[in-house]
Design a protein around this motif. Structure first.
Motif, short mmCIF file in Angstrom:
data_model
loop_
_atom_site.label_atom_id
_atom_site.label_comp_id
_atom_site.label_asym_id
_atom_site.label_seq_id
_atom_site.Cartn_x
_atom_site.Cartn_y
_atom_site.Cartn_z
N GLY A 116 -10.03 -116.00 3.99
CA GLY A 116 -10.43 -116.60 2.72
C GLY A 116 -9.47 -117.68 2.27
N SER A 117 -8.17 -117.43 2.48
CA SER A 117 -7.18 -118.45 2.09
C SER A 117 -7.39 -119.72 2.90
N ASP A 256 -16.24 -119.93 -4.57
CA ASP A 256 -15.47 -119.04 -3.70
C ASP A 256 -16.22 -117.70 -3.62
N ILE A 259 -15.36 -112.70 -2.09
CA ILE A 259 -15.70 -111.31 -2.45
C ILE A 259 -17.20 -111.17 -2.72
N LYS A 285 -14.10 -112.14 4.55
CA LYS A 285 -14.28 -110.70 4.29
C LYS A 285 -15.59 -110.12 4.85
C1 LIG Z 1 -12.14 -114.64 -4.10
C2 LIG Z 1 -11.12 -114.67 -3.01
N1 LIG Z 1 -10.84 -115.81 -2.40
C3 LIG Z 1 -9.94 -115.89 -1.41
C4 LIG Z 1 -9.25 -114.77 -1.00
C5 LIG Z 1 -8.22 -114.87 0.08
O1 LIG Z 1 -8.71 -114.29 1.23
P1 LIG Z 1 -7.69 -113.81 2.39
O2 LIG Z 1 -6.93 -112.67 1.86
O3 LIG Z 1 -8.65 -113.47 3.51
O4 LIG Z 1 -6.85 -114.99 2.72
C6 LIG Z 1 -9.52 -113.54 -1.61
C7 LIG Z 1 -8.81 -112.31 -1.18
O5 LIG Z 1 -8.90 -111.28 -1.78
C8 LIG Z 1 -10.45 -113.49 -2.65
O6 LIG Z 1 -10.70 -112.35 -3.30
#
Ligand SMILES: Cc1ncc(COP(=O)(O)O)c(C=O)c1O
Length: 461
Positions: A116-117, A256, A259, A285
């Protein structure tokens, strides 16, 4: 407390994310061993309901054989290949086609990544790239929201609006700004209706963009429901009003969906539940039910055309990870999306959501619960010292963390977020009787927390 051999080895070797590293040296970790359905077991044989799907991600639970088989088949056929410099593979193509088909906007292409990041990091890079391609070299600021969570890379931790992700990491970086979020329970003025509150937020955003200069503001990023920031459901009517402002100033909207994507809110995407009309989405995710790491962003035709222009100018699209569209991860994601469709997972969420939301609504009567909120299969209770004034407990008392610990001794994994907010986000396969069991355990944990708070006199501490 006696620590096991595994716990002691852990303390001496691992750095744990989102952990008080000092306090952890005394307690050690809970070491997990196996999982099945909505349950996981630790190395002492204790069974828990995974009430947060791990980290809001294991949508299909813990022993989905079809996902294991999809991975094994791909491992045997071609465990790695890549998509750099003109190479490709069938799994990447197929998964991109599937995502394009279900995306909640007109998606032209898909760009994969590992998390996600990384997805949101790519979004920032593409927004900057796009505006350079269009010659709008000053249009680079990205507006995020307070309490947002978009990741932890240098750029995405800057988007994230939570203090611990930025303090002493020398963040946020330039060109990333935060505006108020639509969290009516805490942010609305006394007596303000949802309509008045969301009007105010839209006006604030409009004024903010005008102050910064519309020619300098490139994008707005939002989770449909703010997850890690406290499971904050947007006040009714929020996104259409915000959208109007963004359209007025030609500001790109990034949803985004890391989730909310893939059924969590009772539609395939949270954007659809909350009437968001994004230009692009970020997913990760539940894209693979978290069985393997994979993320992606969708790219509209305008953006793609700009990327073509830049490629012509620079000679290459200079971005990509070794694991972009990793074939085994992609194979598992394809199978995950097939299962969502074949088993009508969105329909299942819609059918059990009234039980989940109804049990949350009942928790609002509990003496500790200031607010109980839920949509689809995600929700939270906000624990307060005084329901009538919404006064929070002193953060140092860690009342939310205590509730999480009581829930764990009841065999329920929850997540205590900042502000004594205790969240649930169970696997999407959860059945009605299992939902009732989750809430029976959470109620007992809340009762135990109330008993402890009263005994220790913490309301007046
Ligand atoms: C809405 C949202 N965006 C991005 C991320 C980041 O994802 P990751 O932990 O896979 O880098 C998260 C992680 O919980 C998230 O909840």
């Amino acid at each position: 407390m006696d620590l096991t051999n595994a716990q002691m080895r852990d303390i001496e070797t691992l750095i744990h994310p989102y952990t008080n590293l000092d306090a952890f040296r005394q307690t050690g970790p809970v070491v997990m061993e196996r999982g099945e359905g909505i349950h996981v077991w630790d190395t002492n044989g204790k069974q828990y309901i995974e009430g947060l799907s791990g980290l809001w991600c294991t949508s299909l639970g813990y022993n989905e054989q079809e996902l294991v088989d999809a991975a094994m088949e791909q491992f045997r056929t071609l465990p790695f290949t890549h998509t750099f410099a003109g190479k490709s593979h069938e799994r990447a193509i197929e998964l991109a086609e599937m995502l394009k088909e279900i995306a909640p906007h007109d998606a032209s292409k898909v760009l994969f990544c590992g998390s996600g990041s990384e997805a949101n990091d790519q979004q920032i890079k593409l927004v900057w790239y796009y505006n350079n391609a269009l010659g709008r070299t000053a249009k680079k600021k990205i507006i995020s929201r307070k309490r947002a969570y978009h990741g932890v890379t240098v750029a995405t931790a800057s988007l994230t609006g939570l203090p611990a992700n930025q303090m002493d990491f020398d963040l946020p970086i330039d060109r990333i700004h935060h505006v108020n979020c639509p969290f009516a329970y805490r942010e609305a003025e006394p007596g303000e209706t949802d309509d008045q509150f969301t009007d105010r937020l839209a006006i604030e955003l409009d004024e903010y963009i005008q102050r910064e200069g519309p020619d300098t503001v490139a994008a707005f990023i939002a989770e449909p429901i703010q997850g890690a920031g406290g499971v904050l459901l947007p006040a009714e009517g929020y996104f259409p009003k915000i959208q109007k402002v963004l359209n007025k100033y030609d500001v790109y909207l990034i949803a985004d969906e890391v989730i909310c994507g893939f059924g969590r809110t009772g539609e395939m995407f949270g954007s659809q539940t909350f009437d968001m009309k994004p230009d692009t989405i970020s997913v990760a995710k539940a894209l693979s039910s978290a069985y393997l790491p994979i993320g992606a962003i969708t790219v509209g035709e305008d953006m793609y055309q700009a990327m073509l222009d830049e490629s012509r100018k620079i000679g290459v699209f200079g971005h990509g990870f070794t694991y972009t569209a990793h074939p085994v991860c992609a194979a598992v994601a394809i199978k995950t999306l097939e299962i969502y469709k074949k088993r009508n997972i969105v329909g299942h969420v819609q059918s059990v959501a009234p039980v989940f939301e109804g049990r949350f609504a009942k928790l609002a009567d509990h003496p500790l619960v200031g607010d109980a909120r839920a949509k689809g299969l995600i929700g939270a209770v906000e624990i307060v010292a005084d329901k009538s004034t919404k006064r929070a407990f002193d953060a140092s008392l860690k009342v939310g963390a205590a509730c999480q610990a009581f829930a764990e001794s009841e065999g329920l994994i929850t997540r205590a977020l900042g502000g004594d907010i205790v969240a649930l986000c169970p696997p999407l396969i959860i059945k009605e009787d299992e939902i009732n069991e989750v809430f029976d355990r959470l109620e007992r944990a809340l009762d135990a927390t109330e008993h402890w708070v009263t005994k220790e006199g913490l309301r007046s501490a």
